[in-house]
Scaffold this motif. Structure first.
Motif, mmCIF file in Angstrom:
data_model
loop_
_atom_site.group_PDB
_atom_site.id
_atom_site.type_symbol
_atom_site.label_atom_id
_atom_site.label_comp_id
_atom_site.label_asym_id
_atom_site.label_seq_id
_atom_site.Cartn_x
_atom_site.Cartn_y
_atom_site.Cartn_z
ATOM 1 N N MET A 1 -16.047 85.176 3.725
ATOM 2 C CA MET A 1 -14.668 84.804 3.436
ATOM 3 C C MET A 1 -13.822 84.948 4.703
ATOM 4 O O MET A 1 -14.031 85.868 5.501
ATOM 5 N N ASN A 2 -12.839 84.045 4.843
ATOM 6 C CA ASN A 2 -11.950 84.166 5.986
ATOM 7 C C ASN A 2 -10.865 85.205 5.696
ATOM 8 O O ASN A 2 -10.718 85.697 4.574
ATOM 9 N N GLU A 3 -10.075 85.528 6.738
ATOM 10 C CA GLU A 3 -9.095 86.609 6.605
ATOM 11 C C GLU A 3 -8.015 86.288 5.565
ATOM 12 O O GLU A 3 -7.567 87.167 4.824
ATOM 13 N N LYS A 4 -7.594 85.004 5.514
ATOM 14 C CA LYS A 4 -6.548 84.637 4.541
ATOM 15 C C LYS A 4 -7.053 84.819 3.104
ATOM 16 O O LYS A 4 -6.324 85.341 2.244
ATOM 17 N N THR A 5 -8.308 84.384 2.856
ATOM 18 C CA THR A 5 -8.881 84.541 1.514
ATOM 19 C C THR A 5 -8.969 86.007 1.138
ATOM 20 O O THR A 5 -8.621 86.411 0.017
#
Length: 379
Positions: A1-5
């Motif tokens: 998962m990316n940081e925003k998610t």
């Protein structure tokens, strides 16, 4: 998962945690209100279980849930679990004492689990309870003096001997009752031994129940029913349902309800043991219904073997019921060996027709149980 998610998920989870805390506060408030309800019921002698009230409340909540876009079954599941907790808590405040001038109660076999349970319920209702166990017979005359009720809860194999040998000199107005899971011989033994009020009771539950709400107690009338009517009322106040039966009809039913069922579970467990089945491996591949079946078999072997031997060996008629079951099993096995699939389907249809409306009813009931079993799985 990316940081925003990840950040979005954490924010939502924090919000869910906040809602969960609100739910906990509401649960605490509900339990406190239930305690107040219990106190009112205790004072008025109202049974802790009111089926009409429960059904009406659940129907109303289901309709409200549906109008809010919430699964009706979800709110019913939550409320039923809350009500179970409520019944457990309600007994903590005690129960109204129906018979205030009874005298003390003597529980013969009172150190056993079922004796302890009934001793607790009677004590919570304000009765003075004394126990008499197998090493206490030298004190029996003193214990029985002034007793208003003697309750027998000893192993089935010695019940009638205990009644005939030790319970022939009770006070004339004393109620003699038993909690044995067969009723024909014990009720007759009590009638022969005691000239006063006699009643046979069979609690259709184990001693590990937390509450008697929604439980069943079978009553087999013996003599002077009006003298022990208060006891039946007291049991109903505890939340149990009374089912009246003739002793012989009760015992015939128990051959199927208890003896054959427990024996079948015993054989199933015995077969697993002899096959050296890997239970951990079986559970990995189990459906909820198989897990529930396996749990019920395992439950049997977590309990006292002497108790279940008593239940299975207690009646000669049980041998007939179990033998009939074996014959039907062998006939079905013969059908399987013959490869006659059409005959199997036809017999299946015949049995389904015999079950009638009970089949879909049981399917509905079992669905909720299976969902609960699935919810409890880990991993």
């Amino acid at each position: 998962m990316n940081e925003k998610t990840t950040a979005d998920l954490e924010q939502l989870r924090d919000l869910i945690d906040g809602v969960d805390k609100q739910l906990l506060n509401l649960l605490r408030k509900r339990l406190d209100l239930v305690a107040q309800v219990g106190a009112v019921k205790h004072a008025a002698g109202v049974p802790i279980y009111a089926p009409q009230r429960e059904a009406a409340m659940l129907a109303k909540r289901r309709a409200e849930a549906e109008s809010m876009g919430i699964s009706p079954q979800l709110i019913e599941d939550v409320l039923r679990r809350l009500m179970r907790e409520s019944y457990l808590n309600e007994k903590d405040v005690g129960f109204k004492q129906v018979k205030t001038d009874l005298g003390h109660v003597v529980i013969v076999g009172g150190e056993g689990q079922l004796g302890q349970l009934f001793g607790q319920m009677l004590s919570l209702s304000g009765y003075e309870v004394k126990t008499l166990d197998k090493d206490d017979w030298m004190n029996a005359k003193h214990l029985f003096d002034g007793a208003g009720m003697v309750l027998v809860t000893v192993p089935i194999k010695v019940t009638c001997d205990v009644i005939r040998t030790h319970l022939t000199q009770l006070p004339s107005d004393c109620i003699l009752a038993d909690l044995t899971s067969i009723k024909g011989e014990p009720v007759q033994a009590m009638l022969d031994a005691h000239q006063g009020p006699v009643v046979g009771l069979h609690p259709m539950f184990g001693p590990d129940v937390g509450s008697l709400a929604k439980q069943v107690v079978v009553v087999c009338h013996g003599r002077d029913e009006h003298e022990y009517q208060w006891l039946l009322e007291q049991i109903q106040i505890w939340g149990a349902r009374i089912v009246v039966a003739e002793p012989q009809n009760h015992d015939s039913a128990m051959q199927l309800v208890q003896a054959m069922r427990h024996f079948s579970s015993f054989v199933y467990g015995l077969n697993l043991c002899k096959e050296q089945a890997d239970i951990d491996n079986l559970l990995q591949f189990s459906s909820p219904i198989y897990r529930l079946e396996l749990a019920m078999v395992g439950r049997l072997f977590a309990q006292d073997p002497e108790l279940y031997a008593d239940i299975i060996f207690a009646q000669q008629g049980s041998l007939v019921a179990i033998s009939d079951y074996l014959e039907n099993y062998q006939e079905a096995l013969t059908l399987l060996k013959s490869g006659n699939r059409e005959a199997f389907v036809e017999q299946f249809k015949q049995v389904a027709q015999w079950f009638g409306d009970f089949a879909p009813q049981f399917q509905h009931e079992s669905r909720a149980m299976l969902q609960s079993v699935n919810d409890m799985k880990v991993g």
